[in-house]
Motif scaffolding. Structure first.
Motif, short mmCIF file in Angstrom:
data_model
loop_
_atom_site.label_atom_id
_atom_site.label_comp_id
_atom_site.label_asym_id
_atom_site.label_seq_id
_atom_site.Cartn_x
_atom_site.Cartn_y
_atom_site.Cartn_z
N LEU A 19 0.83 -1.20 0.00
CA LEU A 19 0.00 0.00 0.00
C LEU A 19 0.87 1.25 0.00
O LEU A 19 1.94 1.28 0.62
CB LEU A 19 -0.91 0.02 1.23
N ASP A 40 -5.79 -9.50 6.02
CA ASP A 40 -5.66 -8.24 6.75
C ASP A 40 -6.05 -7.05 5.87
O ASP A 40 -6.58 -6.06 6.35
CB ASP A 40 -4.23 -8.08 7.26
N TYR A 41 -5.77 -7.18 4.57
CA TYR A 41 -6.19 -6.12 3.65
C TYR A 41 -7.70 -6.10 3.53
O TYR A 41 -8.32 -5.02 3.57
CB TYR A 41 -5.56 -6.31 2.27
N PRO A 81 2.83 -3.61 9.93
CA PRO A 81 1.62 -3.17 10.61
C PRO A 81 1.62 -3.51 12.10
O PRO A 81 2.39 -4.36 12.55
CB PRO A 81 0.51 -3.94 9.88
N LEU A 136 0.67 -5.59 3.94
CA LEU A 136 -0.31 -6.41 4.65
C LEU A 136 -0.35 -7.78 4.01
O LEU A 136 0.16 -8.01 2.91
CB LEU A 136 -1.70 -5.77 4.57
N ILE A 158 -6.15 -1.17 10.61
CA ILE A 158 -5.01 -1.93 10.08
C ILE A 158 -4.31 -2.66 11.21
O ILE A 158 -3.85 -2.05 12.18
CB ILE A 158 -4.03 -1.00 9.35
N HIS A 159 -4.24 -4.01 11.08
CA HIS A 159 -3.54 -4.86 12.03
C HIS A 159 -3.05 -6.11 11.32
O HIS A 159 -3.50 -6.42 10.21
CB HIS A 159 -4.45 -5.29 13.19
N LEU A 171 -2.87 4.55 1.24
CA LEU A 171 -3.39 3.21 1.51
C LEU A 171 -4.07 2.61 0.29
O LEU A 171 -5.02 1.83 0.39
CB LEU A 171 -4.32 3.21 2.72
N TYR A 182 -9.13 -4.61 6.64
CA TYR A 182 -8.95 -3.15 6.61
C TYR A 182 -10.02 -2.48 5.76
O TYR A 182 -10.61 -1.46 6.16
CB TYR A 182 -7.55 -2.81 6.07
N ARG A 183 -10.31 -3.05 4.61
CA ARG A 183 -11.31 -2.45 3.73
C ARG A 183 -12.71 -2.50 4.34
O ARG A 183 -13.56 -1.65 4.05
CB ARG A 183 -11.29 -3.15 2.38
N LEU A 191 3.19 0.64 3.57
CA LEU A 191 2.73 -0.42 4.47
C LEU A 191 2.59 -1.71 3.67
O LEU A 191 2.26 -1.68 2.49
CB LEU A 191 1.36 -0.03 5.05
#
Length: 497
Positions: free
Chosen positions: A87, A159-160, A205, A155, A169-170, A91, A163-164, A153
């Motif tokens: 990203l 995780d992506y 992340p 991912l 974000i983790h 992002l 996030y969406r 970043l």
């Protein structure tokens, strides 16, 4: 009645299930997406496809169970490991994701091993292999410097998607363990590895445990999928870790065989101190403060898909395997090695390719299918052999995935593994493990073990047939000799691919 949703982001598609408090799977759906294979050894996907198809799956579940849409309390995720999603500062995705089964990074792996030597395994508990995430980062640095300069970043796939859906974000420890950037002992990103390979640690992340609550659905996502904004979203875990949870692999002495696109033999570990040989891996479990050792066959179910596409594209898998049932062990003198895209355990080799050994004019489709099933199982048995050599006792194995849907294949596993093989009553694989993480996160159960008692039940136990065991024991030794006897041939053929 309250519900949780488990979402498993696989290699060929995303699976979503809706589970009630009793552990009953009320509804499930699967949505597929495409692979991008522009060159030999390359395997990529468009992350936007994951998001679109995940939302389509969530929407379908809510449309099929509209009364329950406001009773969904939690969502959690399982996902394909290792895949690199990059990203930029806004992002936005910089390039297609490079997947776990992409094998272009052999030179990067060689240089990593030369540069860090034993320190890499001491820190990460794993060797440098093409499937992991760090070699992919180094490949981008070398071959796409204009992309590398814009990385804000990285991912992993699930995780992506999370996030969406949430805006948060983790990365959880079970997935982070497969990046070759995590210090397994300290449970932090390794500054030493990042500095050695000029990876800014800021692109890594925030780390969380798999059961951690990381947010709620964004208003627009909730509206589009027919859910409420109050649904709790939990971090989830790597597909193999979630598959282990969904199969009840939650204490020492428990072992899992999972056959999907790839195949996995996984065994629970209390700590991260076991010494491993033969390209076995050690990762964080999605259960807190636990670990697992694992061996991988890269082309397990993929080999079966391949043989089906060649000989029976219009048949169901049930029909394809029916013919193999009547073929005796050994497939009339035919052996198959499932190295269609290279191999991982025990041979970390991106160049090796598959072989049929012993092929003659009497062999028919059923013999070849039988040989493919046996070859996949022999490859998985190499991991079991390594576990036993390391002192692990393996008397019973829970089988999930495509290999658990055929009684013929389950009996074959029992005969080759020389262990009881357990088929589950309602096997949902990693998606169920994700749902269980959500159920425990929502407070339905005090522990994953308590949840497993309610959610997981045995159906059939397959015991070894001693006559077949003796045949397969001899055939397995022949199978093990194929790699060393064909390695140089395949290396010579590589230039013609």
């Amino acid at each position: 009645m309250k519900y949780v949703m488990g979402i498993d982001l696989g290699t060929s598609g995303v699976k979503a299930i809706l589970v009630d408090e009793s552990g009953r799977v009320c509804c499930e759906t699967t949505k597929s997406y495409r692979l991008i294979q522009s060159k030999p050894g390359y395997c990529e996907q468009n992350p936007e496809d994951w998001v679109e198809q995940t939302m389509a799956a969530m929407t379908e579940l809510m449309e099929r169970k509209p009364v329950q849409s406001r009773q969904v309390e939690g969502i959690s995720f399982s996902g394909q490991m290792h895949g690199l999603v990059l990203l930029d500062e806004s992002l936005q995705v910089l390039r297609p994701a490079i997947l776990w089964n992409d094998t272009r990074t052999t030179p990067q792996c060689v240089r990593m091993t030369e540069k860090l030597g034993g320190r890499l395994q001491a820190i990460t508990k794993n060797q440098a292999l093409e499937g992991f995430t760090l070699p992919k980062l180094l490949w981008v640095k070398e071959h796409e410097p204009e992309i590398d300069q814009r990385i804000h970043l990285f991912l992993l796939p699930k995780d992506y998607v999370r996030y969406r859906l949430t805006g948060a974000i983790h990365m959880d420890y079970s997935d982070a363990a497969g990046t070759l950037l995590l210090d397994m002992g300290e449970q932090t990103w390794s500054e030493e590895i990042c500095q050695t390979f000029d990876i800014p640690i800021r692109i890594c992340p925030p780390l969380v445990s798999s059961e951690a609550e990381v947010g709620t659905l964004l208003p627009q996502i909730a509206k589009e999928t027919g859910m409420t904004e109050e649904v709790k979203v939990f971090a989830g875990g790597a597909d193999n870790a979630c598959g282990a949870i969904g199969a009840g692999i939650l204490s020492s002495g428990h072992t899992l065989c999972s056959i999907g696109t790839s195949g996995v033999i996984l065994s629970y570990e209390e700590n991260h101190n076991r010494e491993l040989n033969g390209n076995l891996h050690l990762f964080h479990h999605a259960k807190k403060d636990a670990f697992y050792t694992m061996g991988v066959t890269l082309s397990a179910g993929y080999s079966l898909d391949w043989i089906k596409s060649l000989f029976a594209p219009n048949d169901s898998f049930k029909d394809l395997l029916a013919g193999a049932k009547d073929i005796a062990p050994g497939a009339n003198g035919l052996l198959f090695t499932p190295y269609l895209v290279g191999e991982r355990t025990p041979h970390a080799d991106s160049v090796i390719r598959g072989s049929f050994i012993g092929l003659d004019s009497r062999h028919e489709k059923a013999h070849m299918v039988r040989a493919v099933l046996e070859g996949i199982t022999f490859s998985l048995n190499e991991s079991i052999a390594l576990f036993r050599q390391a002192g692990k006792r393996i008397d019973a194995i829970v089988s999930i995935g495509g290999g658990a849907r055929s009684h013929t294949w389950l009996q074959m596993q029992a005969d080759i593994f020389q262990a009881e093989v357990i088929q589950l009553e309602n096997e949902q694989g990693p998606a169920l493990g994700a749902a269980m993480l959500a159920a425990v996160g929502c407070g339905w159960y005090e522990s994953l073990e308590a949840c497993a008692d309610q959610f997981i039940h045995q159906a059939v136990v397959f015991t070894p047939n001693q006559q077949h065991v003796d045949v397969y024991d001899h055939l397995f030794r022949l199978y093990q000799s194929i790699y060393t006897n064909t390695r140089d041939i395949h290396a010579g053929l590589a230039q013609y691919r």
